[in-house]
Design a protein around this motif. Structure first.
Motif, PDB file in Angstrom:
ATOM      1  N   VAL A 269      -5.253 -13.232  -4.316  1.00 34.58           N
ATOM      2  CA  VAL A 269      -6.608 -13.639  -4.702  1.00 34.58           C
ATOM      3  C   VAL A 269      -7.546 -13.492  -3.504  1.00 34.58           C
ATOM      4  O   VAL A 269      -8.635 -12.911  -3.612  1.00 34.58           O
ATOM      5  CB  VAL A 269      -6.619 -15.096  -5.243  1.00 34.58           C
ATOM      6  N   GLU A 270      -7.129 -13.998  -2.379  1.00 32.17           N
ATOM      7  CA  GLU A 270      -7.942 -13.914  -1.154  1.00 32.17           C
ATOM      8  C   GLU A 270      -8.229 -12.464  -0.778  1.00 32.17           C
ATOM      9  O   GLU A 270      -9.375 -12.094  -0.493  1.00 32.17           O
ATOM     10  CB  GLU A 270      -7.177 -14.625  -0.031  1.00 32.17           C
ATOM     11  N   MET A 271      -7.202 -11.630  -0.788  1.00 33.02           N
ATOM     12  CA  MET A 271      -7.365 -10.229  -0.410  1.00 33.02           C
ATOM     13  C   MET A 271      -8.245  -9.483  -1.416  1.00 33.02           C
ATOM     14  O   MET A 271      -9.125  -8.694  -1.022  1.00 33.02           O
ATOM     15  CB  MET A 271      -6.000  -9.555  -0.297  1.00 33.02           C
ATOM     16  N   ALA A 272      -8.051  -9.737  -2.697  1.00 27.10           N
ATOM     17  CA  ALA A 272      -8.844  -9.059  -3.721  1.00 27.10           C
ATOM     18  C   ALA A 272     -10.316  -9.461  -3.656  1.00 27.10           C
ATOM     19  O   ALA A 272     -11.198  -8.627  -3.881  1.00 27.10           O
ATOM     20  CB  ALA A 272      -8.259  -9.347  -5.105  1.00 27.10           C
ATOM     21  N   ARG A 273     -10.582 -10.717  -3.338  1.00 24.99           N
ATOM     22  CA  ARG A 273     -11.985 -11.139  -3.163  1.00 24.99           C
ATOM     23  C   ARG A 273     -12.625 -10.395  -1.990  1.00 24.99           C
ATOM     24  O   ARG A 273     -13.778  -9.967  -2.065  1.00 24.99           O
ATOM     25  CB  ARG A 273     -12.052 -12.646  -2.929  1.00 24.99           C
ATOM     26  N   THR A 274     -11.895 -10.275  -0.909  1.00 30.59           N
ATOM     27  CA  THR A 274     -12.393  -9.529   0.254  1.00 30.59           C
ATOM     28  C   THR A 274     -12.633  -8.072  -0.115  1.00 30.59           C
ATOM     29  O   THR A 274     -13.657  -7.487   0.262  1.00 30.59           O
ATOM     30  CB  THR A 274     -11.410  -9.645   1.430  1.00 30.59           C
TER      31      THR A 274
ATOM     32  N   GLY B 178      -1.015  -6.358  -3.613  1.00 39.56           N
ATOM     33  CA  GLY B 178       0.389  -6.771  -3.545  1.00 39.56           C
ATOM     34  C   GLY B 178       1.208  -5.969  -2.555  1.00 39.56           C
ATOM     35  O   GLY B 178       1.976  -6.540  -1.766  1.00 39.56           O
ATOM     36  N   ARG B 179       1.061  -4.674  -2.570  1.00 36.00           N
ATOM     37  CA  ARG B 179       1.811  -3.823  -1.624  1.00 36.00           C
ATOM     38  C   ARG B 179       1.385  -4.117  -0.184  1.00 36.00           C
ATOM     39  O   ARG B 179       2.199  -4.117   0.726  1.00 36.00           O
ATOM     40  CB  ARG B 179       1.600  -2.342  -1.944  1.00 36.00           C
ATOM     41  N   ARG B 180       0.103  -4.360   0.019  1.00 36.84           N
ATOM     42  CA  ARG B 180      -0.374  -4.668   1.369  1.00 36.84           C
ATOM     43  C   ARG B 180       0.155  -6.021   1.844  1.00 36.84           C
ATOM     44  O   ARG B 180       0.488  -6.185   3.020  1.00 36.84           O
ATOM     45  CB  ARG B 180      -1.908  -4.641   1.417  1.00 36.84           C
TER      46      ARG B 180
ATOM     47  N   THR C  78     -16.277   2.758  -6.958  1.00 35.36           N
ATOM     48  CA  THR C  78     -15.017   2.428  -6.286  1.00 35.36           C
ATOM     49  C   THR C  78     -13.953   2.155  -7.335  1.00 35.36           C
ATOM     50  O   THR C  78     -14.194   1.418  -8.298  1.00 35.36           O
ATOM     51  CB  THR C  78     -15.169   1.192  -5.383  1.00 35.36           C
ATOM     52  N   PHE C  79     -12.776   2.725  -7.127  1.00 32.10           N
ATOM     53  CA  PHE C  79     -11.629   2.502  -7.996  1.00 32.10           C
ATOM     54  C   PHE C  79     -10.661   1.550  -7.300  1.00 32.10           C
ATOM     55  O   PHE C  79     -10.326   1.749  -6.133  1.00 32.10           O
ATOM     56  CB  PHE C  79     -10.918   3.824  -8.300  1.00 32.10           C
ATOM     57  N   PHE C  80     -10.203   0.535  -8.042  1.00 36.21           N
ATOM     58  CA  PHE C  80      -9.296  -0.471  -7.512  1.00 36.21           C
ATOM     59  C   PHE C  80      -7.922  -0.334  -8.156  1.00 36.21           C
ATOM     60  O   PHE C  80      -7.812  -0.291  -9.386  1.00 36.21           O
ATOM     61  CB  PHE C  80      -9.825  -1.881  -7.813  1.00 36.21           C
ATOM     62  N   ASP C  81      -6.884  -0.288  -7.329  1.00 41.56           N
ATOM     63  CA  ASP C  81      -5.504  -0.347  -7.795  1.00 41.56           C
ATOM     64  C   ASP C  81      -5.153  -1.830  -7.870  1.00 41.56           C
ATOM     65  O   ASP C  81      -4.916  -2.472  -6.851  1.00 41.56           O
ATOM     66  CB  ASP C  81      -4.592   0.387  -6.810  1.00 41.56           C
ATOM     67  N   ARG C  82      -5.175  -2.358  -9.054  1.00 39.10           N
ATOM     68  CA  ARG C  82      -5.056  -3.798  -9.292  1.00 39.10           C
ATOM     69  C   ARG C  82      -6.267  -4.486  -8.662  1.00 39.10           C
ATOM     70  O   ARG C  82      -7.170  -3.847  -8.165  1.00 39.10           O
ATOM     71  CB  ARG C  82      -3.749  -4.352  -8.779  1.00 39.10           C
TER      72      ARG C  82
END
Length: 170
Positions: free
Chosen positions: A57-62, A34-36, A72-76
């Motif tokens: 959704v697109e960015m998170a899939r990538t 979201g911030r990106r 790996t740790f994911f922020d959201r």
């Protein structure tokens, strides 16, 4: 097999600060989509929530496809984006997520933390809206069968130690 740990929860609950501490400690991290997206200046959530959620959704899939570190740790992440899309456009979670297990357990939840919550140019919603989002996320994670652990409302170094201790046990 790479482990993917999701840190999610209430907006303004200290997730990004925790992620920064994890990165500083040498762990692979992925910043919040979201911030990106807001930094890109298009698909802004306060203009078109559905377009924002589709872009997330697109960015998170990538992000998931590129995460190749052992841990790996994911922020959201993709679950957050799918919940936002379901809320904004009515697309069911299963249509967006499919049946694959995207993240390892536990999933860490940052609870609403009014004492540190701040609105800014990129976070225009208030704490009430953030808490409603948190409620949607906790419901979705339970529905999807994820084990969750509530992050303590504590200084970042304590939260860092908490996450690493629980991640080592998994």
């Amino acid at each position: 097999m790479p482990r993917r740990i999701l840190i999610t929860g209430c907006s303004g609950g200290g997730k990004s600060t925790l992620l920064h501490a994890l990165a500083k400690a040498g762990h692979a991290t992925v910043p919040e989509p979201g911030r990106r997206i807001v930094a890109e200046g298009r698909a802004l959530p306060w203009v078109d929530p559905a377009a924002f959620a589709r872009r997330a959704v697109e960015m998170a899939r990538t992000d998931l496809a590129r995460a190749d570190a052992e841990l790996t740790f994911f922020d959201r992440g993709l679950i957050d984006a799918a919940v936002a899309l379901a809320h904004a456009g009515g697309t069911p979670l299963t249509d967006t997520l499919g049946s694959a297990r995207l993240y390892d357990t536990p999933v860490f939840l940052a609870p609403p933390w009014p004492e540190i919550y701040r609105q800014d140019a990129d976070r225009r919603h208030d704490l009430h809206a953030a808490t409603e989002e948190y409620d949607r996320l906790t419901t979705a994670l339970a529905t999807l069968g994820y084990d969750t652990i509530l992050l303590p409302k504590a200084p970042v170094q304590d939260r860092l130690a908490f996450v690493l201790a629980h991640t080592a046990k998994a």
